[in-house]
Design an enzyme around this catalytic site. Sequence first.
Site, PDB file in Angstrom:
ATOM      1  N   GLY A 276     -24.225  -2.126   8.474  1.00 54.60           N
ATOM      2  CA  GLY A 276     -24.362  -3.837   8.404  1.00 54.60           C
ATOM      3  C   GLY A 276     -22.941  -4.792   9.461  1.00 54.60           C
TER       4      GLY A 276
ATOM      5  N   GLU B 247     -21.383   4.472   7.819  1.00 51.82           N
ATOM      6  CA  GLU B 247     -22.416   4.819   9.322  1.00 51.82           C
ATOM      7  C   GLU B 247     -22.362   3.595  10.459  1.00 51.82           C
ATOM      8  OE1 GLU B 247     -25.133   6.394   6.951  1.00 51.82           O
ATOM      9  OE2 GLU B 247     -26.461   4.964   6.768  1.00 51.82           O
ATOM     10  N   PRO B 248     -21.907   2.934  10.791  1.00 48.68           N
ATOM     11  CA  PRO B 248     -21.247   2.180  11.852  1.00 48.68           C
ATOM     12  C   PRO B 248     -22.577   2.234  13.037  1.00 48.68           C
ATOM     13  CG  PRO B 248     -19.725   2.505  11.522  1.00 48.68           C
ATOM     14  CD  PRO B 248     -20.053   3.755  10.907  1.00 48.68           C
ATOM     15  N   GLY B 249     -22.816   1.267  13.817  1.00 46.41           N
ATOM     16  CA  GLY B 249     -23.637   1.999  15.291  1.00 46.41           C
ATOM     17  C   GLY B 249     -23.411   0.517  15.877  1.00 46.41           C
TER      18      GLY B 249
ATOM     19  N   ARG C  42     -34.033  -7.268  22.795  1.00 46.16           N
ATOM     20  CA  ARG C  42     -33.580  -7.824  21.880  1.00 46.16           C
ATOM     21  C   ARG C  42     -32.959  -9.647  21.937  1.00 46.16           C
ATOM     22  NH1 ARG C  42     -29.327  -6.503  19.035  1.00 46.16           N
ATOM     23  NH2 ARG C  42     -28.062  -7.820  18.394  1.00 46.16           N
TER      24      ARG C  42
ATOM     25  N   TYR D  70     -35.268  -9.894  18.685  1.00 53.76           N
ATOM     26  CA  TYR D  70     -34.662 -10.781  17.174  1.00 53.76           C
ATOM     27  C   TYR D  70     -34.340 -11.826  16.806  1.00 53.76           C
ATOM     28  CZ  TYR D  70     -34.055  -5.211  16.665  1.00 53.76           C
ATOM     29  OH  TYR D  70     -34.355  -4.262  16.088  1.00 53.76           O
TER      30      TYR D  70
ATOM     31  N   CYS E  41     -44.642  -9.356  33.486  1.00 55.60           N
ATOM     32  CA  CYS E  41     -45.405 -10.370  33.004  1.00 55.60           C
ATOM     33  C   CYS E  41     -45.399 -10.836  31.468  1.00 55.60           C
ATOM     34  CB  CYS E  41     -46.398  -9.787  34.055  1.00 55.60           C
ATOM     35  SG  CYS E  41     -46.111  -9.720  35.730  1.00 55.60           S
TER      36      CYS E  41
ATOM     37  N   TYR F  68     -28.677  -0.761  20.641  1.00 54.44           N
ATOM     38  CA  TYR F  68     -29.583  -1.038  20.536  1.00 54.44           C
ATOM     39  C   TYR F  68     -30.408  -1.769  21.866  1.00 54.44           C
ATOM     40  CZ  TYR F  68     -28.453  -0.179  15.850  1.00 54.44           C
ATOM     41  OH  TYR F  68     -28.248   0.146  14.557  1.00 54.44           O
TER      42      TYR F  68
HETATM   43  C1  LIG Z   1     -29.711   1.651  11.823  1.00 58.33           C
HETATM   44  C2  LIG Z   1     -29.085   2.148  11.449  1.00 58.33           C
HETATM   45  C3  LIG Z   1     -27.452   2.850  10.189  1.00 58.33           C
HETATM   46  C4  LIG Z   1     -26.442   1.190  11.862  1.00 58.33           C
HETATM   47  O1  LIG Z   1     -27.109   0.131  11.785  1.00 58.33           O
HETATM   48  P1  LIG Z   1     -25.736  -0.867  12.536  1.00 58.33           P
HETATM   49  O2  LIG Z   1     -26.324  -2.465  12.189  1.00 58.33           O
HETATM   50  O3  LIG Z   1     -26.064  -0.538  13.956  1.00 58.33           O
HETATM   51  O4  LIG Z   1     -24.230  -0.519  11.741  1.00 58.33           O
HETATM   52  C5  LIG Z   1     -26.890   2.652   9.671  1.00 58.33           C
HETATM   53  N1  LIG Z   1     -27.460   3.398   8.947  1.00 58.33           N
HETATM   54  C6  LIG Z   1     -29.045   3.984   8.466  1.00 58.33           C
HETATM   55  C7  LIG Z   1     -29.551   5.019   7.996  1.00 58.33           C
HETATM   56  C8  LIG Z   1     -29.473   3.629   9.320  1.00 58.33           C
HETATM   57  O5  LIG Z   1     -31.013   3.344  10.074  1.00 58.33           O
END
Ligand SMILES: *Cc1c(COP(=O)(O)O)cnc(C)c1O
Length: 411
Positions: A227, A268-270, A307, A311, A337, A365
């Site tokens: 997050g 677990e950052p994305g 996005r 969002y 379209c 994403y």
């Molecule tokens: C998508 C997700 C994340 C990554 O979230 P970010 O906002 O991209 O950091 C981490 N953990 C879980 C379980 C997720 O589904």
Amino acid sequence: MTLHEGRYHIGGADALEIVERFGAPVYVYDAATMKRQYKRMTSAFGNVKRLRINFACKALTNLNVLRVFRELGSGLDTVSIQEVEMGLLAGFDPHDILFTPNCVGLDEISEAVAKGVRINIDNIEILEQFGARHPEVPVCIRINPHIMAGGNSKISVGHIDSKFGISIHQVPHVLKVVSAMDLKIEGLHMHTGSDIYDAQVFLRAVEILLSAAADFPDLDYLDFGSGFKVPYKEGGIATDIEDLGEQLGARFNEFCGAYGRDLELMFEPGKFLVSEAGYFLVKTNVVKTTTASVFAGVDSGLNHLIRPMFYEAYHHITNVSNPTGKTRIYNVVGYICETDTFGVNRQLNEVREGDILAMANAGAYSFMMASNYNSRFRPAEVMVLDGQAHLIRRRETMEDLLGTQVELPGM
Ligand SMILES: *Cc1c(COP(=O)(O)O)cnc(C)c1O
């Protein structure tokens, strides 16, 4: 992206040259930015003895990107058996992959068990079924602390009406299941949702997980999810990761002292790791003046970057082809379209037909949510490594579009 002698560069590679070589539209990822963000994270939590960052690979699942993170020592957070398989293909040790699915059947979880990855379970019914089928396999449990993070229900997953996780109020029930089935709970997990920039909100959720953790004697790790927010605009709001690291790290160490063992701290950052590394380069097809606006229409749309429409995400836009042109106000729109807007009332250096526009924060994403809507090909992906641009996914072709279609005879 930096401007050097009148030319924009991504990770040291000339942006217009990338388009000349690989065409547009194209996603470009700077590996150095991913490494910088990973190291920011590990040094922010440098006060913790056992730290593990699991890259949430749904943000960007190209094998080469996964390998960048594997080389940095990262683990992987996966949400589907296909992501698990890609992680294994990229060379991750199964033990460094955590499988955190939601609403998948027990069979998919069993497939992940067979591959030797760690399992995170987010529902009591599945936990009971899992315990019956795999009595010897340790598991992690996803807890929903019911902390509302951010304001957008599309990206907040920890609130009371969320489908994610086992409610913190159900922990007594979980404990009964664990004891009756003699399950080994090796980890507790939470992921409150995207876009946390308030360390205090995060720490409140942490306290809730810690209070639950005291009831589980076999823990090896605590996973606080993600997050973490990155800025989208100059001076935009972002997670102060260094401040969070200092406060959370100290609290975690204190907890480990009371628990009697050094647990592993996981995140677990994305988005934090890859969002800023990516740029989406598109070509301007038309500049169209209507009574109310000037539209720059580009060779892409919500099929490639959903996005903004999905969002209301802000992606900063730069005219890469005309860095010194006088500025005007544009609506940047796509060719799909549908109402298909990338940015409204954006001040850009004058946009001419053929100009290349760059959209920032396109690492997370972005490509991953691309589709073939309007029967368009998905774009190519390029990674910049040590200043050199490399193709890491070719653009699709008509064969790719038709590859899964089955033509009925006589039609
Ligand atoms: C998508 C997700 C994340 C990554 O979230 P970010 O906002 O991209 O950091 C981490 N953990 C879980 C379980 C997720 O589904």
